[in-house]
Design an enzyme around this catalytic site. Sequence first.
Site, PDB file in Angstrom:
ATOM      1  N   GLU A  65      -4.638   8.306   2.667  1.00 46.72           N
ATOM      2  CA  GLU A  65      -3.858   9.272   2.673  1.00 46.72           C
ATOM      3  C   GLU A  65      -2.400   9.228   3.563  1.00 46.72           C
ATOM      4  OE1 GLU A  65      -7.214   8.963   3.078  1.00 46.72           O
ATOM      5  OE2 GLU A  65      -8.245  10.769   2.682  1.00 46.72           O
TER       6      GLU A  65
ATOM      7  N   CYS B  31      -6.667  12.309   9.113  1.00 45.63           N
ATOM      8  CA  CYS B  31      -5.642  12.493   7.986  1.00 45.63           C
ATOM      9  C   CYS B  31      -5.502  14.058   7.602  1.00 45.63           C
ATOM     10  CB  CYS B  31      -6.318  11.993   6.786  1.00 45.63           C
ATOM     11  SG  CYS B  31      -6.196   9.980   6.962  1.00 45.63           S
TER      12      CYS B  31
ATOM     13  N   ASN C  43      -6.020   2.361   1.767  1.00 44.77           N
ATOM     14  CA  ASN C  43      -6.304   2.050   3.160  1.00 44.77           C
ATOM     15  C   ASN C  43      -5.985   0.480   3.274  1.00 44.77           C
ATOM     16  OD1 ASN C  43      -8.438   1.543   1.237  1.00 44.77           O
ATOM     17  ND2 ASN C  43      -9.955   1.445   2.903  1.00 44.77           N
TER      18      ASN C  43
ATOM     19  N   CYS D 282      -5.730   4.947   6.807  1.00 46.49           N
ATOM     20  CA  CYS D 282      -6.185   5.550   5.841  1.00 46.49           C
ATOM     21  C   CYS D 282      -5.387   5.486   4.644  1.00 46.49           C
ATOM     22  CB  CYS D 282      -6.860   6.917   6.173  1.00 46.49           C
ATOM     23  SG  CYS D 282      -8.234   7.044   7.204  1.00 46.49           S
TER      24      CYS D 282
ATOM     25  N   GLU E  32      -6.732  -2.180   6.216  1.00 44.43           N
ATOM     26  CA  GLU E  32      -7.515  -2.489   7.461  1.00 44.43           C
ATOM     27  C   GLU E  32      -6.758  -3.578   8.267  1.00 44.43           C
ATOM     28  OE1 GLU E  32     -11.713  -2.640   6.167  1.00 44.43           O
ATOM     29  OE2 GLU E  32     -11.737  -0.532   5.872  1.00 44.43           O
TER      30      GLU E  32
ATOM     31  N   CYS F 198     -10.534  12.042   6.326  1.00 49.63           N
ATOM     32  CA  CYS F 198     -11.172  12.138   7.774  1.00 49.63           C
ATOM     33  C   CYS F 198     -10.253  13.399   8.644  1.00 49.63           C
ATOM     34  CB  CYS F 198     -11.140  10.650   8.338  1.00 49.63           C
ATOM     35  SG  CYS F 198      -9.423  10.220   8.825  1.00 49.63           S
TER      36      CYS F 198
HETATM   37  N1  THU Z   1     -10.676   5.903   4.512  1.00 50.93           N
HETATM   38  C1  THU Z   1      -9.587   6.251   4.152  1.00 50.93           C
HETATM   39  O1  THU Z   1      -8.694   5.672   3.732  1.00 50.93           O
HETATM   40  N2  THU Z   1      -9.495   7.636   3.774  1.00 50.93           N
HETATM   41  C2  THU Z   1     -10.558   8.474   3.848  1.00 50.93           C
HETATM   42  O2  THU Z   1     -10.581   9.737   3.646  1.00 50.93           O
HETATM   43  C3  THU Z   1     -11.577   8.089   4.532  1.00 50.93           C
HETATM   44  C4  THU Z   1     -11.726   6.876   5.088  1.00 50.93           C
HETATM   45  C5  THU Z   1     -10.802   4.309   5.049  1.00 50.93           C
HETATM   46  C6  THU Z   1     -10.675   3.862   6.514  1.00 50.93           C
HETATM   47  C7  THU Z   1     -11.287   2.748   6.338  1.00 50.93           C
HETATM   48  O3  THU Z   1     -10.663   1.860   6.182  1.00 50.93           O
HETATM   49  C8  THU Z   1     -12.324   3.019   5.690  1.00 50.93           C
HETATM   50  O4  THU Z   1     -12.173   4.010   4.633  1.00 50.93           O
HETATM   51  C9  THU Z   1     -13.773   3.284   6.020  1.00 50.93           C
HETATM   52  O5  THU Z   1     -13.843   4.043   6.948  1.00 50.93           O
END
Ligand code: THU
Length: 134
Positions: free
Chosen positions: A59, A93, A46, A57, A48, A90
Amino acid sequence: MPSPAQLRKLKTLAKAAAGHAYAPYSRFRVGAAVLTESGKIFSGCNVENASYGLCNCAERTAIFSAVAAGEKKLKCVAVYTPTKTATAPCGACRQVIFEFGPTVRVVSNCDSRDQIDGSIRSLLPAAFGPDDLK
Ligand code: THU
Protein backbone atom coordinates in the site's frame (compact mmCIF):
# COMPACT_ATOMS: atom_id res chain seq x y z
CA MET A 1 -16.24 6.72 -5.38
CA PRO A 2 -14.50 4.77 -8.14
CA SER A 3 -16.63 3.75 -11.11
CA PRO A 4 -17.20 0.01 -11.58
CA ALA A 5 -14.68 0.09 -14.45
CA GLN A 6 -12.09 1.88 -12.31
CA LEU A 7 -12.62 -0.62 -9.52
CA ARG A 8 -12.11 -3.53 -11.89
CA LYS A 9 -8.89 -1.94 -13.15
CA LEU A 10 -7.64 -1.31 -9.61
CA LYS A 11 -8.25 -4.93 -8.67
CA THR A 12 -6.49 -6.19 -11.81
CA LEU A 13 -3.48 -3.94 -11.25
CA ALA A 14 -3.24 -4.83 -7.54
CA LYS A 15 -3.15 -8.50 -8.47
CA ALA A 16 -0.52 -7.90 -11.15
CA ALA A 17 1.59 -5.89 -8.68
CA ALA A 18 1.59 -8.79 -6.21
CA GLY A 19 3.52 -10.69 -8.87
CA HIS A 20 6.38 -8.24 -8.38
CA ALA A 21 6.46 -8.56 -4.59
CA TYR A 22 9.91 -8.92 -3.10
CA ALA A 23 9.07 -11.04 -0.08
CA PRO A 24 11.83 -13.62 0.41
CA TYR A 25 11.53 -13.49 4.20
CA SER A 26 7.80 -13.60 4.91
CA ARG A 27 6.84 -15.21 1.58
CA PHE A 28 3.66 -13.14 1.94
CA ARG A 29 3.05 -11.41 -1.37
CA VAL A 30 0.95 -8.27 -1.47
CA GLY A 31 -0.09 -5.99 -4.32
CA ALA A 32 -1.86 -2.66 -4.15
CA ALA A 33 -3.23 -0.07 -6.54
CA VAL A 34 -4.45 3.41 -5.72
CA LEU A 35 -6.81 5.68 -7.64
CA THR A 36 -6.09 9.39 -7.34
CA GLU A 37 -8.60 12.19 -7.53
CA SER A 38 -7.40 13.10 -11.04
CA GLY A 39 -8.18 9.54 -12.19
CA LYS A 40 -4.64 8.19 -12.35
CA ILE A 41 -3.72 4.79 -11.00
CA PHE A 42 -0.47 3.78 -9.31
CA SER A 43 0.41 0.29 -8.17
CA GLY A 44 2.99 -1.20 -5.84
CA CYS A 45 4.09 -4.34 -4.05
CA ASN A 46 5.68 -5.13 -0.72
CA VAL A 47 9.45 -4.79 -0.73
CA GLU A 48 11.29 -6.57 2.06
CA ASN A 49 14.84 -6.26 3.28
CA ALA A 50 17.37 -8.44 5.10
CA SER A 51 17.16 -5.75 7.76
CA TYR A 52 13.55 -6.69 8.52
CA GLY A 53 12.48 -3.33 9.92
CA LEU A 54 12.97 -1.76 6.50
CA CYS A 55 10.21 -3.80 4.87
CA ASN A 56 7.71 -1.64 3.00
CA CYS A 57 4.10 -2.65 2.49
CA ALA A 58 2.46 -2.74 -0.93
CA GLU A 59 0.00 0.00 0.00
CA ARG A 60 2.74 2.43 0.95
CA THR A 61 4.78 1.59 -2.15
CA ALA A 62 1.77 2.48 -4.32
CA ILE A 63 0.89 5.62 -2.34
CA PHE A 64 4.46 6.91 -2.32
CA SER A 65 4.61 6.42 -6.11
CA ALA A 66 1.46 8.51 -6.47
CA VAL A 67 2.81 11.26 -4.23
CA ALA A 68 6.17 11.22 -6.02
CA ALA A 69 4.25 11.82 -9.27
CA GLY A 70 2.52 14.84 -7.72
CA GLU A 71 -0.76 13.09 -6.85
CA LYS A 72 -1.62 13.79 -3.23
CA LYS A 73 -5.36 13.09 -3.14
CA LEU A 74 -6.53 9.51 -3.12
CA LYS A 75 -9.98 8.12 -3.81
CA CYS A 76 -9.58 4.38 -3.55
CA VAL A 77 -7.03 1.80 -2.45
CA ALA A 78 -7.20 -1.79 -3.70
CA VAL A 79 -5.20 -4.60 -2.11
CA TYR A 80 -4.69 -8.15 -3.29
CA THR A 81 -3.12 -11.13 -1.56
CA PRO A 82 -2.96 -14.69 -2.94
CA THR A 83 -4.66 -16.02 0.18
CA LYS A 84 -7.96 -17.61 1.21
CA THR A 85 -9.02 -14.61 3.26
CA ALA A 86 -8.74 -10.94 2.38
CA THR A 87 -5.93 -8.96 3.99
CA ALA A 88 -6.60 -5.68 5.77
CA PRO A 89 -3.99 -2.91 5.55
CA CYS A 90 -1.67 -2.78 8.56
CA GLY A 91 -1.94 0.09 11.03
CA ALA A 92 0.96 2.02 9.53
CA CYS A 93 -0.60 1.86 6.07
CA ARG A 94 -4.00 2.93 7.42
CA GLN A 95 -2.33 6.04 8.83
CA VAL A 96 -0.59 6.78 5.51
CA ILE A 97 -3.82 6.19 3.56
CA PHE A 98 -5.62 8.63 5.87
CA GLU A 99 -2.94 11.29 5.32
CA PHE A 100 -3.67 11.42 1.59
CA GLY A 101 -7.30 10.34 1.55
CA PRO A 102 -9.51 10.81 4.59
CA THR A 103 -12.51 9.57 2.59
CA VAL A 104 -10.76 6.74 0.76
CA ARG A 105 -12.57 3.49 0.03
CA VAL A 106 -10.40 0.45 0.80
CA VAL A 107 -11.10 -2.78 -1.06
CA SER A 108 -9.12 -5.94 -0.44
CA ASN A 109 -9.45 -9.11 -2.51
CA CYS A 110 -7.91 -12.53 -2.41
CA ASP A 111 -8.25 -15.94 -4.08
CA SER A 112 -11.69 -16.66 -2.64
CA ARG A 113 -14.87 -14.60 -2.59
CA ASP A 114 -13.84 -13.12 0.76
CA GLN A 115 -13.51 -9.36 0.48
CA ILE A 116 -12.94 -6.30 2.67
CA ASP A 117 -14.71 -3.19 1.44
CA GLY A 118 -14.99 -0.15 3.66
CA SER A 119 -13.95 3.41 4.34
CA ILE A 120 -10.57 4.34 5.79
CA ARG A 121 -12.56 6.05 8.58
CA SER A 122 -14.06 2.72 9.56
CA LEU A 123 -10.62 1.08 9.51
CA LEU A 124 -8.99 3.92 11.45
CA PRO A 125 -11.52 5.39 13.87
CA ALA A 126 -10.61 8.51 15.85
CA ALA A 127 -7.74 9.09 13.43
CA PHE A 128 -4.99 11.61 13.98
CA GLY A 129 -4.32 13.50 10.78
CA PRO A 130 -3.18 16.69 9.08
CA ASP A 131 -6.10 18.72 10.44
CA ASP A 132 -4.96 18.08 14.01
CA LEU A 133 -1.83 20.15 13.35
CA LYS A 134 -3.71 23.24 12.16
N1 THU B 1 2.21 -6.40 4.07
C1 THU B 1 1.76 -5.56 3.10
O1 THU B 1 2.44 -5.29 2.11
N2 THU B 1 0.53 -5.03 3.24
C2 THU B 1 -0.35 -5.36 4.24
O2 THU B 1 -1.45 -4.84 4.25
C3 THU B 1 0.04 -6.29 5.28
C4 THU B 1 1.47 -6.70 5.26
C5 THU B 1 3.52 -7.02 3.88
C6 THU B 1 4.62 -6.53 4.76
C7 THU B 1 5.56 -7.70 4.75
O3 THU B 1 6.38 -7.62 3.60
C8 THU B 1 4.65 -8.91 4.60
O4 THU B 1 3.41 -8.40 4.12
C9 THU B 1 4.40 -9.67 5.89
O5 THU B 1 3.99 -8.83 6.90
